[in-house]
Write a protein that holds these residues in place. Structure first.
Motif, PDB file in Angstrom:
ATOM      1  N   VAL A  92      -6.086  -9.271 -26.935  1.00  0.00           N
ATOM      2  CA  VAL A  92      -5.076  -9.831 -27.836  1.00  0.00           C
ATOM      3  C   VAL A  92      -5.789 -10.845 -28.724  1.00  0.00           C
ATOM      4  O   VAL A  92      -6.190 -11.915 -28.259  1.00  0.00           O
ATOM      5  N   LEU A  93      -5.968 -10.507 -29.992  1.00  0.00           N
ATOM      6  CA  LEU A  93      -6.691 -11.392 -30.900  1.00  0.00           C
ATOM      7  C   LEU A  93      -5.831 -12.558 -31.366  1.00  0.00           C
ATOM      8  O   LEU A  93      -6.303 -13.678 -31.501  1.00  0.00           O
ATOM      9  N   ASP A  94      -4.560 -12.272 -31.628  1.00  0.00           N
ATOM     10  CA  ASP A  94      -3.587 -13.295 -32.012  1.00  0.00           C
ATOM     11  C   ASP A  94      -2.199 -12.668 -31.913  1.00  0.00           C
ATOM     12  O   ASP A  94      -2.045 -11.627 -31.256  1.00  0.00           O
ATOM     13  N   GLU A  95      -1.208 -13.269 -32.526  1.00  0.00           N
ATOM     14  CA  GLU A  95       0.154 -12.747 -32.411  1.00  0.00           C
ATOM     15  C   GLU A  95       0.349 -11.404 -33.112  1.00  0.00           C
ATOM     16  O   GLU A  95       1.360 -10.738 -32.889  1.00  0.00           O
ATOM     17  N   GLN A  96      -0.608 -10.996 -33.935  1.00  0.00           N
ATOM     18  CA  GLN A  96      -0.401  -9.790 -34.740  1.00  0.00           C
ATOM     19  C   GLN A  96      -1.370  -8.653 -34.433  1.00  0.00           C
ATOM     20  O   GLN A  96      -1.079  -7.501 -34.740  1.00  0.00           O
ATOM     21  N   TYR A  97      -2.510  -8.968 -33.797  1.00  0.00           N
ATOM     22  CA  TYR A  97      -3.553  -7.951 -33.663  1.00  0.00           C
ATOM     23  C   TYR A  97      -4.026  -7.750 -32.226  1.00  0.00           C
ATOM     24  O   TYR A  97      -4.248  -8.715 -31.485  1.00  0.00           O
ATOM     25  N   LEU A  98      -4.213  -6.460 -31.877  1.00  0.00           N
ATOM     26  CA  LEU A  98      -4.802  -6.048 -30.606  1.00  0.00           C
ATOM     27  C   LEU A  98      -6.095  -5.296 -30.897  1.00  0.00           C
ATOM     28  O   LEU A  98      -6.255  -4.694 -31.956  1.00  0.00           O
ATOM     29  N   VAL A  99      -7.009  -5.281 -29.917  1.00  0.00           N
ATOM     30  CA  VAL A  99      -8.207  -4.458 -30.035  1.00  0.00           C
ATOM     31  C   VAL A  99      -8.374  -3.639 -28.758  1.00  0.00           C
ATOM     32  O   VAL A  99      -8.305  -4.166 -27.649  1.00  0.00           O
ATOM     33  N   LEU A 100      -8.549  -2.331 -28.942  1.00  0.00           N
ATOM     34  CA  LEU A 100      -8.763  -1.405 -27.830  1.00  0.00           C
ATOM     35  C   LEU A 100     -10.204  -0.908 -27.886  1.00  0.00           C
ATOM     36  O   LEU A 100     -10.575  -0.196 -28.823  1.00  0.00           O
ATOM     37  N   PRO A 101     -11.042  -1.292 -26.922  1.00  0.00           N
ATOM     38  CA  PRO A 101     -12.414  -0.785 -26.918  1.00  0.00           C
ATOM     39  C   PRO A 101     -12.419   0.709 -26.615  1.00  0.00           C
ATOM     40  O   PRO A 101     -11.728   1.170 -25.706  1.00  0.00           O
ATOM     41  N   GLU A 102     -13.165   1.466 -27.393  1.00  0.00           N
ATOM     42  CA  GLU A 102     -13.232   2.916 -27.202  1.00  0.00           C
ATOM     43  C   GLU A 102     -14.404   3.249 -26.295  1.00  0.00           C
ATOM     44  O   GLU A 102     -15.567   3.046 -26.643  1.00  0.00           O
ATOM     45  N   ARG A 103     -14.111   3.794 -25.110  1.00  0.00           N
ATOM     46  CA  ARG A 103     -15.146   4.153 -24.144  1.00  0.00           C
ATOM     47  C   ARG A 103     -15.604   5.598 -24.370  1.00  0.00           C
ATOM     48  O   ARG A 103     -14.941   6.369 -25.053  1.00  0.00           O
ATOM     49  N   PRO A 104     -16.754   5.979 -23.780  1.00  0.00           N
ATOM     50  CA  PRO A 104     -17.236   7.360 -23.950  1.00  0.00           C
ATOM     51  C   PRO A 104     -16.215   8.377 -23.452  1.00  0.00           C
ATOM     52  O   PRO A 104     -15.579   8.196 -22.410  1.00  0.00           O
ATOM     53  N   GLY A 105     -16.047   9.443 -24.220  1.00  0.00           N
ATOM     54  CA  GLY A 105     -15.124  10.513 -23.847  1.00  0.00           C
ATOM     55  C   GLY A 105     -15.793  11.860 -24.046  1.00  0.00           C
ATOM     56  O   GLY A 105     -17.007  11.995 -23.902  1.00  0.00           O
ATOM     57  N   ASN A 106     -14.977  12.854 -24.421  1.00  0.00           N
ATOM     58  CA  ASN A 106     -15.523  14.205 -24.588  1.00  0.00           C
ATOM     59  C   ASN A 106     -15.923  14.500 -26.036  1.00  0.00           C
ATOM     60  O   ASN A 106     -16.259  15.630 -26.372  1.00  0.00           O
ATOM     61  N   LYS A 107     -15.861  13.482 -26.879  1.00  0.00           N
ATOM     62  CA  LYS A 107     -16.275  13.543 -28.282  1.00  0.00           C
ATOM     63  C   LYS A 107     -15.324  14.345 -29.177  1.00  0.00           C
ATOM     64  O   LYS A 107     -15.646  14.605 -30.342  1.00  0.00           O
ATOM     65  N   ARG A 108     -14.165  14.729 -28.675  1.00  0.00           N
ATOM     66  CA  ARG A 108     -13.161  15.327 -29.566  1.00  0.00           C
ATOM     67  C   ARG A 108     -12.627  14.275 -30.541  1.00  0.00           C
ATOM     68  O   ARG A 108     -12.330  14.573 -31.688  1.00  0.00           O
TER      69      ARG A 108
END
Length: 210
Positions: free
Chosen positions: A73-89
């Protein structure tokens, strides 16, 4: 052969005649920022589902999971979702590039209510930001930044009906779908046997989570 369905609902007015209207409490529960309650919910959530769509409106839903609190939670307006390794689709990421609208459902194990967040997303490679989400010495290459437009608690009825958190209702292990077999049949190629796919899956789960 095209299948036709009778008695289709084709207007909002007709839908409301059948389903009715939400009560005042439901109408007023949505907020347009991340308050302390939402922040606490997100901090306790190890699992969420992301809904995106491409420029043509074709939809996709994808799970994301990590230790509780992995969404920043960066502040009241912004979230950040870290992208982990997947199947590359990269289905969600590709969709975001053509259509920024995004929906999230946060889940906390044992809690029957969920938190829904809607907004717009961009993709970022900002290392100063993403280095904060390092796990096992590995930093995400990409983060999904969500500008929050709506947050609200979703009621528990789906979890009550499904009895999801009641372990006694879970199927026995032997009854679960055999995923390697499903994939082998779907791929339908002599190059990929069920056993080979199972080996690839196990190796991926052991060595490429981060």
């Amino acid at each position: 052969m095209k299948v036709t369905f009778k008695n289709q609902i084709k207007s909002i007015g007709e839908l409301r005649e059948v389903m009715g209207f939400p009560r005042e409490m439901v109408q007023k529960k949505s907020i347009n920022f991340i308050d302390e309650h939402c922040k606490d919910f997100i901090a306790k959530s190890p699992m969420l589902f992301i809904s995106t769509a491409n420029e043509n409106g074709s939809c996709d839903v994808s799970p994301r999971g990590d230790p509780a609190g992995f969404v920043g939670v960066l502040d009241e307006q912004y979230l950040v979702l870290p992208e982990r390794p997947g199947n590359k689709r990269c289905d969600s990421l590709v969709n975001i590039l053509s259509n920024p609208h995004i929906g999230l459902i946060f889940i906390i194990p044992g809690l029957k209510e969920t938190l829904r967040v809607n907004g717009k997303a961009i993709l970022s490679r900002d290392k100063d930001l993403l280095n904060k989400y390092e796990v096992n010495g590995k930093c995400p290459e990409v983060g999904i930044i969500v500008e929050v437009e709506e947050c609200f608690i979703h009621c528990a009825k789906a979890f009550l009906r499904s009895k999801l958190w009641q372990a006694e209702t879970w199927p026995e292990k032997e009854q679960l779908p055999k995923v390697a077999k499903v994939l082998a049949d779907h791929i339908n190629s002599s190059n990929f046997s069920k056993d080979e796919i199972q080996t690839v899956l196990e190796e991926s789960y052991k060595k490429r989570l981060y």
